[in-house]
Design a protein around this motif. Structure first.
Motif, PDB file in Angstrom:
ATOM      1  N   THR A  82       0.727  -1.269  -0.165  1.00  0.00           N
ATOM      2  CA  THR A  82       0.010   0.065  -0.106  1.00  0.00           C
ATOM      3  C   THR A  82       0.768   1.362   0.061  1.00  0.00           C
ATOM      4  N   VAL A  83       1.185   1.572  -1.088  1.00  0.00           N
ATOM      5  CA  VAL A  83       1.969   2.911  -1.290  1.00  0.00           C
ATOM      6  C   VAL A  83       1.329   4.010  -2.027  1.00  0.00           C
ATOM      7  N   ARG A  84       1.807   5.093  -2.132  1.00  0.00           N
ATOM      8  CA  ARG A  84       1.178   6.390  -2.654  1.00  0.00           C
ATOM      9  C   ARG A  84       0.944   6.199  -4.172  1.00  0.00           C
ATOM     10  N   PRO A  85      -0.247   6.372  -4.796  1.00  0.00           N
ATOM     11  CA  PRO A  85      -0.416   6.558  -6.163  1.00  0.00           C
ATOM     12  C   PRO A  85       0.708   7.142  -7.094  1.00  0.00           C
ATOM     13  N   MET A  86       0.953   6.303  -8.144  1.00  0.00           N
ATOM     14  CA  MET A  86       2.248   6.920  -8.960  1.00  0.00           C
ATOM     15  C   MET A  86       1.766   8.529  -9.477  1.00  0.00           C
ATOM     16  N   LEU A  87       0.806   8.640  -9.888  1.00  0.00           N
ATOM     17  CA  LEU A  87       0.336   9.765 -10.505  1.00  0.00           C
ATOM     18  C   LEU A  87       0.533  11.196  -9.538  1.00  0.00           C
ATOM     19  N   VAL A  88       0.030  10.689  -8.601  1.00  0.00           N
ATOM     20  CA  VAL A  88       0.260  11.735  -7.131  1.00  0.00           C
ATOM     21  C   VAL A  88       1.765  11.898  -7.164  1.00  0.00           C
ATOM     22  N   THR A  89       2.537  10.970  -7.056  1.00  0.00           N
ATOM     23  CA  THR A  89       3.900  11.165  -6.746  1.00  0.00           C
ATOM     24  C   THR A  89       4.699  11.927  -7.878  1.00  0.00           C
ATOM     25  N   LEU A  90       4.298  11.653  -9.025  1.00  0.00           N
ATOM     26  CA  LEU A  90       4.972  12.266 -10.258  1.00  0.00           C
ATOM     27  C   LEU A  90       4.284  13.896 -10.247  1.00  0.00           C
ATOM     28  N   ILE A  91       3.109  14.091 -10.126  1.00  0.00           N
ATOM     29  CA  ILE A  91       2.727  15.479  -9.892  1.00  0.00           C
ATOM     30  C   ILE A  91       3.306  16.274  -8.794  1.00  0.00           C
ATOM     31  N   GLY A  92       3.166  15.932  -7.629  1.00  0.00           N
ATOM     32  CA  GLY A  92       3.765  16.331  -6.733  1.00  0.00           C
ATOM     33  C   GLY A  92       5.151  16.600  -6.645  1.00  0.00           C
ATOM     34  N   TYR A  93       5.998  15.709  -7.100  1.00  0.00           N
ATOM     35  CA  TYR A  93       7.507  15.977  -7.031  1.00  0.00           C
ATOM     36  C   TYR A  93       7.812  17.101  -8.555  1.00  0.00           C
ATOM     37  N   LEU A  94       6.952  16.607  -9.466  1.00  0.00           N
ATOM     38  CA  LEU A  94       7.168  17.822 -10.724  1.00  0.00           C
ATOM     39  C   LEU A  94       7.047  19.246 -10.259  1.00  0.00           C
ATOM     40  N   VAL A  95       5.727  19.378  -9.598  1.00  0.00           N
ATOM     41  CA  VAL A  95       5.372  20.737  -9.204  1.00  0.00           C
ATOM     42  C   VAL A  95       6.629  21.514  -8.241  1.00  0.00           C
ATOM     43  N   ILE A  96       7.005  20.550  -7.225  1.00  0.00           N
ATOM     44  CA  ILE A  96       8.218  21.168  -6.467  1.00  0.00           C
ATOM     45  C   ILE A  96       9.524  21.306  -7.265  1.00  0.00           C
ATOM     46  N   ILE A  97       9.837  20.513  -8.053  1.00  0.00           N
ATOM     47  CA  ILE A  97      10.865  20.861  -9.069  1.00  0.00           C
ATOM     48  C   ILE A  97      10.827  21.908  -9.972  1.00  0.00           C
ATOM     49  N   ASP A  98       9.514  22.106 -10.541  1.00  0.00           N
ATOM     50  CA  ASP A  98       9.312  23.562 -11.071  1.00  0.00           C
ATOM     51  C   ASP A  98       9.511  24.610 -10.202  1.00  0.00           C
ATOM     52  N   ALA A  99       9.022  24.652  -9.230  1.00  0.00           N
ATOM     53  CA  ALA A  99       8.933  25.797  -8.382  1.00  0.00           C
ATOM     54  C   ALA A  99      10.548  26.052  -7.863  1.00  0.00           C
ATOM     55  N   ALA A 100      11.004  24.889  -7.464  1.00  0.00           N
ATOM     56  CA  ALA A 100      12.557  25.034  -6.829  1.00  0.00           C
ATOM     57  C   ALA A 100      13.418  25.644  -8.172  1.00  0.00           C
ATOM     58  N   ILE A 101      13.202  25.084  -9.155  1.00  0.00           N
ATOM     59  CA  ILE A 101      14.052  25.812 -10.404  1.00  0.00           C
ATOM     60  C   ILE A 101      13.884  27.218 -10.386  1.00  0.00           C
ATOM     61  N   ASN A 102      12.756  27.672 -10.715  1.00  0.00           N
ATOM     62  CA  ASN A 102      12.261  29.138 -10.565  1.00  0.00           C
ATOM     63  C   ASN A 102      12.991  30.036  -9.329  1.00  0.00           C
ATOM     64  N   THR A 103      12.710  29.370  -8.206  1.00  0.00           N
ATOM     65  CA  THR A 103      13.158  30.169  -7.125  1.00  0.00           C
ATOM     66  C   THR A 103      14.656  30.139  -7.043  1.00  0.00           C
ATOM     67  N   VAL A 104      15.515  29.014  -7.293  1.00  0.00           N
ATOM     68  CA  VAL A 104      16.892  29.119  -7.085  1.00  0.00           C
ATOM     69  C   VAL A 104      17.297  29.977  -8.321  1.00  0.00           C
ATOM     70  N   GLY A 105      17.060  29.976  -9.687  1.00  0.00           N
ATOM     71  CA  GLY A 105      17.517  30.848 -10.404  1.00  0.00           C
ATOM     72  C   GLY A 105      17.078  32.290 -10.180  1.00  0.00           C
ATOM     73  N   TRP A 106      16.053  32.571  -9.823  1.00  0.00           N
ATOM     74  CA  TRP A 106      15.688  34.089  -9.508  1.00  0.00           C
ATOM     75  C   TRP A 106      16.309  34.706  -8.385  1.00  0.00           C
ATOM     76  N   ALA A 107      16.590  33.609  -7.209  1.00  0.00           N
ATOM     77  CA  ALA A 107      17.277  33.921  -6.213  1.00  0.00           C
ATOM     78  C   ALA A 107      18.687  34.310  -6.484  1.00  0.00           C
ATOM     79  N   LEU A 108      19.117  33.327  -7.492  1.00  0.00           N
ATOM     80  CA  LEU A 108      20.854  33.867  -7.766  1.00  0.00           C
ATOM     81  C   LEU A 108      20.773  35.083  -8.343  1.00  0.00           C
ATOM     82  N   ASP A 109      19.914  35.613  -9.106  1.00  0.00           N
ATOM     83  CA  ASP A 109      19.753  36.785 -10.018  1.00  0.00           C
ATOM     84  C   ASP A 109      19.644  37.850  -9.074  1.00  0.00           C
ATOM     85  N   THR A 110      18.863  37.878  -8.086  1.00  0.00           N
ATOM     86  CA  THR A 110      18.285  38.842  -7.073  1.00  0.00           C
ATOM     87  C   THR A 110      19.406  39.025  -6.351  1.00  0.00           C
TER      88      THR A 110
END
Length: 239
Positions: free
Chosen positions: A75-103
């Motif tokens: 009984t593990v977390r559904p694969m689609l929930v895992t992929l969507i959750g981590y994809l959204v976190i990665i998307d936000a992290a890439i933007n945050t790191v890149g723009w924080a470097l620039d700022t």
């Protein structure tokens, strides 16, 4: 029959359905934890953008472990929930790191190499009049307002929502819907800003408009989560 003194007070080990359920849940929890360790490690590296090639194998290893656990009947977390959750976190992290470097790190060697090199390849907004504004870094019109505003609001909210979503919390599901729709607004505003100042951002770069669209496609992937978030059975998420 009297039990020996050393065995008095001991209960025989349970062998009923309850014990088998507890064992199943514990095995499932350990399998989920093991997969998440690989997924989190890979996501952290991918989220830095510069180390994404090192993070992808770790992330795929976590996905494989999760699929193996599901095939084994755990009984593990559904694969689609895992992929969507981590994809959204990665998307936000890439933007945050890149723009924080620039700022705030625009004078560092890392930022000068990554952002100027990026500007020279795809988007001259990170190459044109660099470090000439009151706040250093990119000097493209509209860029700084979006950087500061989005880091302090949407992207931090999106990371928090992704964590709650992966924990199968109802509030995580609700905030995923909110932040994904906010992401649609951000993407539209950013594309409009790029188009309005195309003579600044696409002039003299190695890969102009076509190159920018090739990497920008990644930023629309969280939009694909919106139909799922609106159609999924919300009862699978708990309070």
């Amino acid at each position: 029959m009297n039990l020996p003194t050393r065995d008095r007070g001991r209960r025989p080990a349970p062998h009923g359905p309850g014990s088998r359920l507890d064992e199943h849940l514990e095995t499932s929890r350990l399998a989920q934890h093991q997969a998440d360790r690989w997924l989190i490690s890979g996501s952290l590296l991918i989220g830095t953008a510069a180390l994404g090639f090192f993070g992808l194998p770790l992330f795929l290893r976590g996905v494989w472990l999760l699929r193996k656990a599901a095939r084994d009947g755990l009984t593990v977390r559904p694969m689609l929930v895992t992929l969507i959750g981590y994809l959204v976190i990665i998307d936000a992290a890439i933007n945050t790191v890149g723009w924080a470097l620039d700022t705030v790190a625009n004078h560092t060697l890392l930022a000068r190499v990554l952002l100027n090199g990026w500007g020279n390849m795809f988007d001259a907004g990170y190459f044109w009049h660099y470090n000439e504004l009151l706040i250093g870094g990119a000097a493209g019109p509209g860029e700084k307002a979006m950087e500061v505003g989005m880091i302090l609001t949407v992207f931090t909210m999106r990371i928090a929502a992704g964590i709650g979503f992966l924990q199968m919390k109802r509030w995580g599901h609700q905030w995923m819907i909110i932040t994904c729709w906010m992401g649609v607004l951000i993407w539209c505003v950013y594309v409009f800003n790029m188009t309005m100042y195309a003579d600044v951002r696409f002039a003299g770069v190695v890969l102009p408009v076509v190159g920018w669209w090739l990497y920008d496609i990644f930023y629309i992937t969280p939009f694909l989560a919106i139909p799922y978030l609106h159609s999924v059975n919300r009862e699978i998420f708990s309070d």
